[in-house]
Design a protein around this motif. Sequence first.
Motif, PDB file in Angstrom:
ATOM      1  N   MET A   1      47.048  49.191  52.737  1.00 36.22           N
ATOM      2  CA  MET A   1      47.925  48.833  51.651  1.00 36.22           C
ATOM      3  C   MET A   1      47.681  47.391  51.180  1.00 36.22           C
ATOM      4  O   MET A   1      47.581  47.159  49.987  1.00 36.22           O
ATOM      5  CB  MET A   1      49.367  49.048  52.099  1.00 36.22           C
ATOM      6  N   PRO A   2      47.580  46.378  52.066  1.00 37.73           N
ATOM      7  CA  PRO A   2      47.321  45.019  51.603  1.00 37.73           C
ATOM      8  C   PRO A   2      45.954  44.897  50.927  1.00 37.73           C
ATOM      9  O   PRO A   2      45.774  44.077  50.034  1.00 37.73           O
ATOM     10  CB  PRO A   2      47.374  44.164  52.863  1.00 37.73           C
ATOM     11  N   PHE A   3      44.991  45.731  51.365  1.00 32.64           N
ATOM     12  CA  PHE A   3      43.668  45.690  50.751  1.00 32.64           C
ATOM     13  C   PHE A   3      43.735  46.137  49.293  1.00 32.64           C
ATOM     14  O   PHE A   3      43.102  45.541  48.429  1.00 32.64           O
ATOM     15  CB  PHE A   3      42.698  46.575  51.548  1.00 32.64           C
ATOM     16  N   LYS A   4      44.508  47.192  48.978  1.00 27.58           N
ATOM     17  CA  LYS A   4      44.675  47.667  47.603  1.00 27.58           C
ATOM     18  C   LYS A   4      45.337  46.608  46.742  1.00 27.58           C
ATOM     19  O   LYS A   4      44.948  46.369  45.605  1.00 27.58           O
ATOM     20  CB  LYS A   4      45.503  48.952  47.578  1.00 27.58           C
ATOM     21  N   THR A   5      46.352  45.954  47.264  1.00 32.20           N
ATOM     22  CA  THR A   5      47.054  44.913  46.524  1.00 32.20           C
ATOM     23  C   THR A   5      46.124  43.742  46.235  1.00 32.20           C
ATOM     24  O   THR A   5      46.086  43.209  45.119  1.00 32.20           O
ATOM     25  CB  THR A   5      48.282  44.430  47.325  1.00 32.20           C
ATOM     26  N   ALA A   6      45.343  43.338  47.234  1.00 26.86           N
ATOM     27  CA  ALA A   6      44.394  42.238  47.048  1.00 26.86           C
ATOM     28  C   ALA A   6      43.339  42.614  46.007  1.00 26.86           C
ATOM     29  O   ALA A   6      42.963  41.790  45.163  1.00 26.86           O
ATOM     30  CB  ALA A   6      43.747  41.866  48.373  1.00 26.86           C
ATOM     31  N   THR A   7      42.857  43.822  46.039  1.00 19.88           N
ATOM     32  CA  THR A   7      41.859  44.284  45.075  1.00 19.88           C
ATOM     33  C   THR A   7      42.418  44.267  43.658  1.00 19.88           C
ATOM     34  O   THR A   7      41.751  43.831  42.725  1.00 19.88           O
ATOM     35  CB  THR A   7      41.376  45.706  45.442  1.00 19.88           C
ATOM     36  N   LYS A   8      43.657  44.712  43.495  1.00 19.39           N
ATOM     37  CA  LYS A   8      44.294  44.703  42.166  1.00 19.39           C
ATOM     38  C   LYS A   8      44.442  43.271  41.652  1.00 19.39           C
ATOM     39  O   LYS A   8      44.188  42.990  40.482  1.00 19.39           O
ATOM     40  CB  LYS A   8      45.660  45.392  42.211  1.00 19.39           C
ATOM     41  N   TRP A   9      44.861  42.353  42.528  1.00 22.16           N
ATOM     42  CA  TRP A   9      45.036  40.951  42.118  1.00 22.16           C
ATOM     43  C   TRP A   9      43.692  40.318  41.746  1.00 22.16           C
ATOM     44  O   TRP A   9      43.583  39.581  40.750  1.00 22.16           O
ATOM     45  CB  TRP A   9      45.708  40.144  43.231  1.00 22.16           C
ATOM     46  N   ILE A  10      42.679  40.568  42.524  1.00 23.13           N
ATOM     47  CA  ILE A  10      41.345  40.016  42.232  1.00 23.13           C
ATOM     48  C   ILE A  10      40.821  40.594  40.925  1.00 23.13           C
ATOM     49  O   ILE A  10      40.268  39.879  40.081  1.00 23.13           O
ATOM     50  CB  ILE A  10      40.375  40.281  43.406  1.00 23.13           C
ATOM     51  N   HIS A  11      40.997  41.900  40.732  1.00 25.50           N
ATOM     52  CA  HIS A  11      40.549  42.541  39.493  1.00 25.50           C
ATOM     53  C   HIS A  11      41.270  41.941  38.285  1.00 25.50           C
ATOM     54  O   HIS A  11      40.664  41.632  37.257  1.00 25.50           O
ATOM     55  CB  HIS A  11      40.786  44.050  39.565  1.00 25.50           C
ATOM     56  N   SER A  12      42.574  41.753  38.401  1.00 25.10           N
ATOM     57  CA  SER A  12      43.351  41.159  37.302  1.00 25.10           C
ATOM     58  C   SER A  12      42.907  39.726  37.033  1.00 25.10           C
ATOM     59  O   SER A  12      42.772  39.307  35.883  1.00 25.10           O
ATOM     60  CB  SER A  12      44.847  41.174  37.641  1.00 25.10           C
ATOM     61  N   LEU A  13      42.658  38.961  38.076  1.00 26.78           N
ATOM     62  CA  LEU A  13      42.226  37.576  37.938  1.00 26.78           C
ATOM     63  C   LEU A  13      40.848  37.489  37.267  1.00 26.78           C
ATOM     64  O   LEU A  13      40.634  36.671  36.367  1.00 26.78           O
ATOM     65  CB  LEU A  13      42.209  36.893  39.311  1.00 26.78           C
ATOM     66  N   VAL A  14      39.933  38.328  37.687  1.00 23.95           N
ATOM     67  CA  VAL A  14      38.592  38.344  37.085  1.00 23.95           C
ATOM     68  C   VAL A  14      38.667  38.770  35.619  1.00 23.95           C
ATOM     69  O   VAL A  14      38.035  38.164  34.744  1.00 23.95           O
ATOM     70  CB  VAL A  14      37.644  39.261  37.885  1.00 23.95           C
ATOM     71  N   THR A  15      39.458  39.775  35.317  1.00 22.33           N
ATOM     72  CA  THR A  15      39.615  40.239  33.931  1.00 22.33           C
ATOM     73  C   THR A  15      40.217  39.146  33.058  1.00 22.33           C
ATOM     74  O   THR A  15      39.726  38.880  31.953  1.00 22.33           O
ATOM     75  CB  THR A  15      40.501  41.500  33.884  1.00 22.33           C
ATOM     76  N   LEU A  16      41.244  38.487  33.545  1.00 20.50           N
ATOM     77  CA  LEU A  16      41.879  37.403  32.792  1.00 20.50           C
ATOM     78  C   LEU A  16      40.904  36.237  32.597  1.00 20.50           C
ATOM     79  O   LEU A  16      40.821  35.666  31.503  1.00 20.50           O
ATOM     80  CB  LEU A  16      43.143  36.932  33.515  1.00 20.50           C
ATOM     81  N   SER A  17      40.145  35.903  33.629  1.00 17.81           N
ATOM     82  CA  SER A  17      39.158  34.817  33.521  1.00 17.81           C
ATOM     83  C   SER A  17      38.094  35.144  32.484  1.00 17.81           C
ATOM     84  O   SER A  17      37.716  34.287  31.676  1.00 17.81           O
ATOM     85  CB  SER A  17      38.490  34.569  34.872  1.00 17.81           C
ATOM     86  N   LEU A  18      37.592  36.359  32.488  1.00 22.48           N
ATOM     87  CA  LEU A  18      36.591  36.761  31.502  1.00 22.48           C
ATOM     88  C   LEU A  18      37.165  36.750  30.088  1.00 22.48           C
ATOM     89  O   LEU A  18      36.492  36.334  29.136  1.00 22.48           O
ATOM     90  CB  LEU A  18      36.030  38.145  31.837  1.00 22.48           C
ATOM     91  N   LEU A  19      38.399  37.180  29.932  1.00 27.41           N
ATOM     92  CA  LEU A  19      39.044  37.161  28.629  1.00 27.41           C
ATOM     93  C   LEU A  19      39.181  35.722  28.119  1.00 27.41           C
ATOM     94  O   LEU A  19      38.875  35.435  26.958  1.00 27.41           O
ATOM     95  CB  LEU A  19      40.410  37.836  28.707  1.00 27.41           C
ATOM     96  N   ILE A  20      39.606  34.819  28.977  1.00 27.57           N
ATOM     97  CA  ILE A  20      39.726  33.410  28.598  1.00 27.57           C
ATOM     98  C   ILE A  20      38.355  32.836  28.245  1.00 27.57           C
ATOM     99  O   ILE A  20      38.204  32.086  27.274  1.00 27.57           O
ATOM    100  CB  ILE A  20      40.411  32.607  29.722  1.00 27.57           C
ATOM    101  N   LEU A  21      37.338  33.196  29.004  1.00 28.24           N
ATOM    102  CA  LEU A  21      35.980  32.724  28.743  1.00 28.24           C
ATOM    103  C   LEU A  21      35.474  33.204  27.387  1.00 28.24           C
ATOM    104  O   LEU A  21      34.912  32.429  26.607  1.00 28.24           O
ATOM    105  CB  LEU A  21      35.051  33.202  29.863  1.00 28.24           C
ATOM    106  N   VAL A  22      35.686  34.468  27.058  1.00 28.68           N
ATOM    107  CA  VAL A  22      35.246  35.019  25.776  1.00 28.68           C
ATOM    108  C   VAL A  22      36.011  34.373  24.619  1.00 28.68           C
ATOM    109  O   VAL A  22      35.419  33.980  23.603  1.00 28.68           O
ATOM    110  CB  VAL A  22      35.405  36.561  25.748  1.00 28.68           C
ATOM    111  N   ILE A  23      37.316  34.220  24.735  1.00 30.99           N
ATOM    112  CA  ILE A  23      38.122  33.585  23.685  1.00 30.99           C
ATOM    113  C   ILE A  23      37.684  32.141  23.488  1.00 30.99           C
ATOM    114  O   ILE A  23      37.529  31.662  22.361  1.00 30.99           O
ATOM    115  CB  ILE A  23      39.627  33.681  24.013  1.00 30.99           C
ATOM    116  N   GLY A  24      37.437  31.425  24.574  1.00 30.41           N
ATOM    117  CA  GLY A  24      36.960  30.048  24.483  1.00 30.41           C
ATOM    118  C   GLY A  24      35.606  29.960  23.816  1.00 30.41           C
ATOM    119  O   GLY A  24      35.360  29.078  22.985  1.00 30.41           O
TER     120      GLY A  24
END
Length: 135
Positions: free
Chosen positions: A1-24
């Motif tokens: 269960m903690p592994f799934k939560t960590a994976t979701k958080w990392i995925h969200s963080l990477v997606t948000l970082s890429l979105l910020i990078l593209v907008i910038g």
Amino acid sequence: MPFKTATKWIHSLVTLSLLILVIGFVWLNHQPNQRNHDELQRVYKLSDSVWLYMTVNNQGGTTVSPIYRYYLSGEIAGKDSDIIHQLTMKHPVIEGTGTITSASIDTSGEVKIAYSGKVISIESDISDLRFSVKP
């Protein structure tokens, strides 16, 4: 269960970082239309079918020279704003910080232009008009 939560958080963080990078990247590389602030300065009739239009852009401030754009076209009727709108759809023959010292059409129908000053760009193929520049 903690592994799934960590994976979701990392995925969200990477997606948000890429979105910020593209907008910038898009924001930093956005270049507004340089002809938005052009003003019609002069209009010269070279012949019954060829007119020379001169626009100026003073948006550079006191440290940047005004940019002059010269267009060859048929007669464009209307107010200055209508003429500018039509010219923005065309390519300027000469774009630079100098001036045209003379312009004429010779007997073969070739447009002869003498220009003095710095050239930013030059277009030698203007529709059906034959064009040449003499130094």
